[in-house]
Design a protein around this motif. Structure first.
Motif, PDB file in Angstrom:
ATOM      1  N   CYS A 197       0.792  -1.172   0.137  1.00 10.90           N
ATOM      2  CA  CYS A 197      -0.105   0.058  -0.118  1.00 10.90           C
ATOM      3  C   CYS A 197       0.762   1.060   0.063  1.00 10.90           C
ATOM      4  O   CYS A 197       0.676   2.165  -0.454  1.00 10.90           O
ATOM      5  CB  CYS A 197      -1.054  -0.085   1.328  1.00 10.90           C
ATOM      6  SG  CYS A 197      -2.019  -1.406   1.283  1.00 10.90           S
ATOM      7  N   GLY A 198       2.075   1.266   0.793  1.00 12.37           N
ATOM      8  CA  GLY A 198       2.779   2.537   0.943  1.00 12.37           C
ATOM      9  C   GLY A 198       3.513   2.667  -0.431  1.00 12.37           C
ATOM     10  O   GLY A 198       3.532   3.743  -0.804  1.00 12.37           O
ATOM     11  N   ILE A 199       3.861   1.560  -1.171  1.00 10.45           N
ATOM     12  CA  ILE A 199       4.614   1.885  -2.539  1.00 10.45           C
ATOM     13  C   ILE A 199       3.765   2.645  -3.221  1.00 10.45           C
ATOM     14  O   ILE A 199       3.887   3.327  -4.159  1.00 10.45           O
ATOM     15  CB  ILE A 199       5.178   0.691  -2.918  1.00 10.45           C
ATOM     16  CG1 ILE A 199       6.502   0.230  -2.031  1.00 10.45           C
ATOM     17  CG2 ILE A 199       5.599   0.748  -4.472  1.00 10.45           C
ATOM     18  CD1 ILE A 199       7.233  -1.009  -2.505  1.00 10.45           C
ATOM     19  N   LEU A 200       2.445   1.993  -3.535  1.00 11.72           N
ATOM     20  CA  LEU A 200       1.517   2.464  -4.328  1.00 11.72           C
ATOM     21  C   LEU A 200       1.082   3.770  -4.010  1.00 11.72           C
ATOM     22  O   LEU A 200       0.816   4.647  -4.893  1.00 11.72           O
ATOM     23  CB  LEU A 200       0.143   1.339  -4.376  1.00 11.72           C
ATOM     24  CG  LEU A 200       0.679   0.166  -5.031  1.00 11.72           C
ATOM     25  CD1 LEU A 200      -0.720  -0.679  -4.710  1.00 11.72           C
ATOM     26  CD2 LEU A 200       0.619   0.027  -6.631  1.00 11.72           C
ATOM     27  N   THR A 201       0.770   4.132  -2.929  1.00  8.29           N
ATOM     28  CA  THR A 201       0.182   5.437  -2.573  1.00  8.29           C
ATOM     29  C   THR A 201       1.462   6.555  -2.815  1.00  8.29           C
ATOM     30  O   THR A 201       1.142   7.624  -3.082  1.00  8.29           O
ATOM     31  CB  THR A 201      -0.492   5.482  -1.259  1.00  8.29           C
ATOM     32  OG1 THR A 201       0.481   4.956  -0.191  1.00  8.29           O
ATOM     33  CG2 THR A 201      -1.597   4.889  -1.240  1.00  8.29           C
ATOM     34  N   GLY A 234       3.578   6.357  -4.945  1.00  4.32           N
ATOM     35  CA  GLY A 234       3.807   6.594  -6.220  1.00  4.32           C
ATOM     36  C   GLY A 234       2.571   7.249  -6.960  1.00  4.32           C
ATOM     37  O   GLY A 234       2.508   7.216  -8.203  1.00  4.32           O
ATOM     38  N   GLY A 235       1.495   7.717  -6.071  1.00  7.79           N
ATOM     39  CA  GLY A 235       0.496   8.583  -6.863  1.00  7.79           C
ATOM     40  C   GLY A 235      -0.576   7.884  -6.887  1.00  7.79           C
ATOM     41  O   GLY A 235      -1.709   8.439  -7.459  1.00  7.79           O
ATOM     42  N   VAL A 236      -0.815   6.613  -6.412  1.00  2.51           N
ATOM     43  CA  VAL A 236      -2.139   5.983  -6.747  1.00  2.51           C
ATOM     44  C   VAL A 236      -3.091   6.451  -5.550  1.00  2.51           C
ATOM     45  O   VAL A 236      -2.789   6.261  -4.387  1.00  2.51           O
ATOM     46  CB  VAL A 236      -1.783   4.372  -6.630  1.00  2.51           C
ATOM     47  CG1 VAL A 236      -3.395   3.521  -6.909  1.00  2.51           C
ATOM     48  CG2 VAL A 236      -1.131   4.078  -7.810  1.00  2.51           C
ATOM     49  N   SER A 237      -4.269   6.578  -5.789  1.00  4.34           N
ATOM     50  CA  SER A 237      -5.354   6.819  -4.933  1.00  4.34           C
ATOM     51  C   SER A 237      -5.604   5.870  -3.751  1.00  4.34           C
ATOM     52  O   SER A 237      -5.448   4.727  -4.113  1.00  4.34           O
ATOM     53  CB  SER A 237      -6.828   7.232  -5.373  1.00  4.34           C
ATOM     54  OG  SER A 237      -7.784   6.969  -4.609  1.00  4.34           O
ATOM     55  N   LEU A 238      -5.563   6.365  -2.534  1.00  2.00           N
ATOM     56  CA  LEU A 238      -5.632   5.215  -1.654  1.00  2.00           C
ATOM     57  C   LEU A 238      -7.077   4.348  -1.659  1.00  2.00           C
ATOM     58  O   LEU A 238      -7.256   3.284  -1.149  1.00  2.00           O
ATOM     59  CB  LEU A 238      -5.929   5.956  -0.072  1.00  2.00           C
ATOM     60  CG  LEU A 238      -7.065   6.886   0.248  1.00  2.00           C
ATOM     61  CD1 LEU A 238      -8.108   6.204   0.966  1.00  2.00           C
ATOM     62  CD2 LEU A 238      -6.588   7.685   1.117  1.00  2.00           C
ATOM     63  N   PHE A 239      -8.418   5.047  -2.176  1.00  2.00           N
ATOM     64  CA  PHE A 239      -9.360   4.242  -2.592  1.00  2.00           C
ATOM     65  C   PHE A 239      -8.932   3.020  -3.611  1.00  2.00           C
ATOM     66  O   PHE A 239      -9.407   1.872  -3.600  1.00  2.00           O
ATOM     67  CB  PHE A 239     -10.448   4.865  -3.072  1.00  2.00           C
ATOM     68  CG  PHE A 239     -10.793   5.938  -2.111  1.00  2.00           C
ATOM     69  CD1 PHE A 239     -11.572   5.747  -1.033  1.00  2.00           C
ATOM     70  CD2 PHE A 239     -10.571   7.324  -2.242  1.00  2.00           C
ATOM     71  CE1 PHE A 239     -12.161   6.597   0.176  1.00  2.00           C
ATOM     72  CE2 PHE A 239     -10.857   8.302  -1.274  1.00  2.00           C
ATOM     73  CZ  PHE A 239     -11.631   7.711  -0.149  1.00  2.00           C
ATOM     74  N   VAL A 240      -8.187   3.473  -4.569  1.00  2.00           N
ATOM     75  CA  VAL A 240      -7.565   2.312  -5.572  1.00  2.00           C
ATOM     76  C   VAL A 240      -6.995   1.434  -5.035  1.00  2.00           C
ATOM     77  O   VAL A 240      -7.081   0.138  -5.174  1.00  2.00           O
ATOM     78  CB  VAL A 240      -7.045   3.220  -6.774  1.00  2.00           C
ATOM     79  CG1 VAL A 240      -6.346   2.128  -7.860  1.00  2.00           C
ATOM     80  CG2 VAL A 240      -7.936   4.152  -7.371  1.00  2.00           C
ATOM     81  N   GLY A 288      -0.641   1.546   5.373  1.00  2.00           N
ATOM     82  CA  GLY A 288       0.052   1.931   4.190  1.00  2.00           C
ATOM     83  C   GLY A 288      -0.440   2.755   3.336  1.00  2.00           C
ATOM     84  O   GLY A 288       0.284   3.542   2.628  1.00  2.00           O
ATOM     85  N   SER A 289      -1.867   3.276   3.535  1.00  2.00           N
ATOM     86  CA  SER A 289      -2.291   4.100   2.547  1.00  2.00           C
ATOM     87  C   SER A 289      -2.471   5.443   2.893  1.00  2.00           C
ATOM     88  O   SER A 289      -2.398   6.263   2.287  1.00  2.00           O
ATOM     89  CB  SER A 289      -3.573   3.505   2.193  1.00  2.00           C
ATOM     90  OG  SER A 289      -3.621   2.375   1.377  1.00  2.00           O
ATOM     91  N   ALA A 316     -12.844   7.899   4.201  1.00  2.00           N
ATOM     92  CA  ALA A 316     -11.868   6.736   3.758  1.00  2.00           C
ATOM     93  C   ALA A 316     -11.988   5.262   4.711  1.00  2.00           C
ATOM     94  O   ALA A 316     -11.793   4.251   4.497  1.00  2.00           O
ATOM     95  CB  ALA A 316     -10.432   7.492   3.903  1.00  2.00           C
ATOM     96  N   VAL A 317     -12.208   5.873   6.064  1.00  2.55           N
ATOM     97  CA  VAL A 317     -12.422   4.602   7.150  1.00  2.55           C
ATOM     98  C   VAL A 317     -13.498   3.990   6.801  1.00  2.55           C
ATOM     99  O   VAL A 317     -13.616   2.506   6.897  1.00  2.55           O
ATOM    100  CB  VAL A 317     -12.172   5.273   8.578  1.00  2.55           C
ATOM    101  CG1 VAL A 317     -12.712   4.129   9.639  1.00  2.55           C
ATOM    102  CG2 VAL A 317     -10.990   5.729   9.067  1.00  2.55           C
ATOM    103  N   ILE A 318     -14.604   4.786   6.533  1.00  2.00           N
ATOM    104  CA  ILE A 318     -15.972   3.937   6.439  1.00  2.00           C
ATOM    105  C   ILE A 318     -15.800   3.099   4.991  1.00  2.00           C
ATOM    106  O   ILE A 318     -16.267   2.015   4.925  1.00  2.00           O
ATOM    107  CB  ILE A 318     -17.106   4.890   6.314  1.00  2.00           C
ATOM    108  CG1 ILE A 318     -17.240   5.638   7.568  1.00  2.00           C
ATOM    109  CG2 ILE A 318     -18.342   4.330   5.698  1.00  2.00           C
ATOM    110  CD1 ILE A 318     -18.346   6.868   7.427  1.00  2.00           C
ATOM    111  N   THR A 319     -15.424   3.744   3.922  1.00  2.00           N
ATOM    112  CA  THR A 319     -15.238   3.032   2.730  1.00  2.00           C
ATOM    113  C   THR A 319     -14.348   1.885   3.002  1.00  2.00           C
ATOM    114  O   THR A 319     -14.471   0.776   2.190  1.00  2.00           O
ATOM    115  CB  THR A 319     -14.419   3.979   1.789  1.00  2.00           C
ATOM    116  OG1 THR A 319     -15.368   5.153   1.539  1.00  2.00           O
ATOM    117  CG2 THR A 319     -14.336   3.353   0.207  1.00  2.00           C
TER     118      THR A 319
END
Length: 461
Positions: free
Chosen positions: A106-110, A112-118, A148-149, A418-421
């Motif tokens: 999750c850390g690498i993806l976020t 790198g610019g990927v939305s936490l929801f994605v 991570g996000s 974000a928590v609810i989602t």
């Protein structure tokens, strides 16, 4: 009565947002409620001239970041890149390190610019499979993804393209890489502390013979697979790495080499390059990284038009939600009673770092939004915080980093969207999983912010 109106308005905003009512409706209505309770009845004028002006200014400044970030994240998901990165990391670290693997993925993806929801949608099925294989409690998955996000990569690590790292730049004339040493230290505290906590909780659960447990399948399934030919790890990573590298190059090399003297003219708002350098750098980095992503995955993106359109539409609600909260804050900040609150915050200590941390955290907690709370705090008090920092000899870079860190503490209270989602994606409830989310996304980030303030006070940036 004015203070009661502000408190009541904020309380209703938090409660009704938690109940699922959109802030697009709540923000103006509850701001106007506070206006009336303060004895002011200029409802239409306040709505059009204060609320909508603040909302519009925010959209003008930050919409490109929301738009490009959402498109980039959608393309990372649709190309299979996000899943390929997560699966590779999980596969390398193995089931015995499932918690660390999920956090790092999750850390690498976020980062790198990927939305936490994605990221949550992409990583959850992998996390479920790994936790089930390792017989770890499923209830820990939301906390691992949250850690991570939306902790260290959202507010701490320098250069992150997260909107929370961009909002302070115009107020302090800084870049996304502000106060890098403190950012890295705070980020490591969050990451290492959070992983240690979750491993501790998993070990205690094992001592009670609590395994994965019996759960109904979540709405997105437990074992979704990448459709078609997934990219290799390094092909998947290339666009994410490009965001960070290009961001740095534009910030420190390309933009400083450009002739930007025209910005001082009336046509361009009579500004300096420092006012826009950080935002320009992120925009350019995201545009080029999107082109790289499409070029590397052109055959995998079977419906590029649909992916881009969905990413574009997906940016609209987040940017207008946050902008509405900024409009809300602008009305609150215009009320006479708010000056009492402002003076109380500014009078807490002689240390502007503590003052900005308290103001940002409290407002982020009330609104349930890191970006919304920080925007309200800076719109209302940003100029004053900058003046106090200059008077106290505190670096603007440090003010930027402490403000950003402070937005990522109380924002993750139970009503946070974000928590609810995230809980919905995982098919779990607040009762089952929120306690661990609270530790890794609220308590440890607040502790990291305190450490950062101490380091900043003694001169480390």
């Amino acid at each position: 009565m004015g203070l009661i109106g502000i408190v009541l308005s904020l309380g209703l905003l938090m409660y009704l947002a938690y109940r699922g009512i959109t802030v697009l409706i709540l923000a103006p209505l509850l701001a106007l409620l506070a206006l009336v309770l303060n004895g002011e009845f200029t409802l239409l004028g306040t709505y059009t001239q204060i609320f909508m002006t603040a909302l519009g200014d925010y959209v003008i400044q930050y919409f490109p970041l929301f738009l490009l970030g959402a498109i980039f994240g959608k393309l990372m998901a649709d190309s299979g890149s996000a899943r390929a990165i997560a699966e590779t990391i999980v596969g390398r670290l193995g089931p015995s390190n499932a918690i660390a693997a999920i956090v790092l993925s999750c850390g690498i993806l976020t980062y790198g610019g990927v939305s936490l929801f994605v990221v949550a949608f992409a990583v959850y099925p992998i996390a479920a499979a790994m936790f089930k294989r390792g017989d770890l409690p499923k209830r820990l998955i939301p906390a691992a993804i949250a850690l991570g996000s939306f902790t260290f990569t959202m507010t701490a690590f320098p250069g992150t393209p997260a909107i929370q790292n961009a909002i302070p730049m115009p107020f302090f004339g800084t870049t996304p890489f502000a106060a890098p040493i403190i950012g890295v230290v705070a980020g490591l505290i969050m990451m290492i502390g959070g992983i240690a906590w979750l491993n501790f909780r998993a070990k205690r659960a094992a001592g009670r013979n609590e395994g994965y447990g019996e759960h109904e399948e979540s709405a997105i399934g437990e074992s979704a697979e990448i459709e078609g030919d997934a990219p290799s790890f390094w092909v998947a990573m290339a666009p994410a790495i490009a965001v960070i590298v290009l961001n740095a190059l534009f910030t420190y090399v390309f933009i400083p080499a450009m002739d930007t003297s025209y910005l001082s003219t009336e046509e361009f708002g009579e500004i300096e390059i420092g006012d826009v350098r950080g935002i320009w750098a992120i925009i350019a980095a995201l545009v080029l990284s999107i082109l790289l992503l499409v070029g590397l995955n052109y055959k995998r993106l079977t419906d590029l038009k649909t992916s881009v359109n969905k990413g574009t539409f997906g940016s609209l609600l987040p940017v207008f939600n946050t902008a509405s909260e900024v409009g809300y804050g602008a009305i609150i900040a215009s009320l006479p009673a708010f000056f009492v609150v402002r003076d109380a915050v500014l009078g807490l200590t002689d240390n502007p770092l503590i003052n900005v941390a308290v103001a940002t955290n409290v407002l982020a907690g009330i609104t349930g939004s890191a970006s919304g709370g920080m925007s309200i705090a800076l719109e209302a008090l940003g100029d004053r915080f900058a003046e106090l920092a200059e008077t106290a000899g505190i670096s603007e870079q440090l003010m930027h980093r402490i403000t950003t860190l402070s937005s990522g503490g109380f924002d993750a209270l139970p009503h946070n969207g974000a928590v609810i989602t995230l809980l919905g994606i995982c098919g779990l409830t607040h009762r089952q999983s929120y306690a661990d989310i609270f530790v890794v996304a609220v308590c440890i980030p607040v502790a990291a912010t305190i450490v950062a303030i101490v380091l900043g006070t003694i001169g480390v940036i």
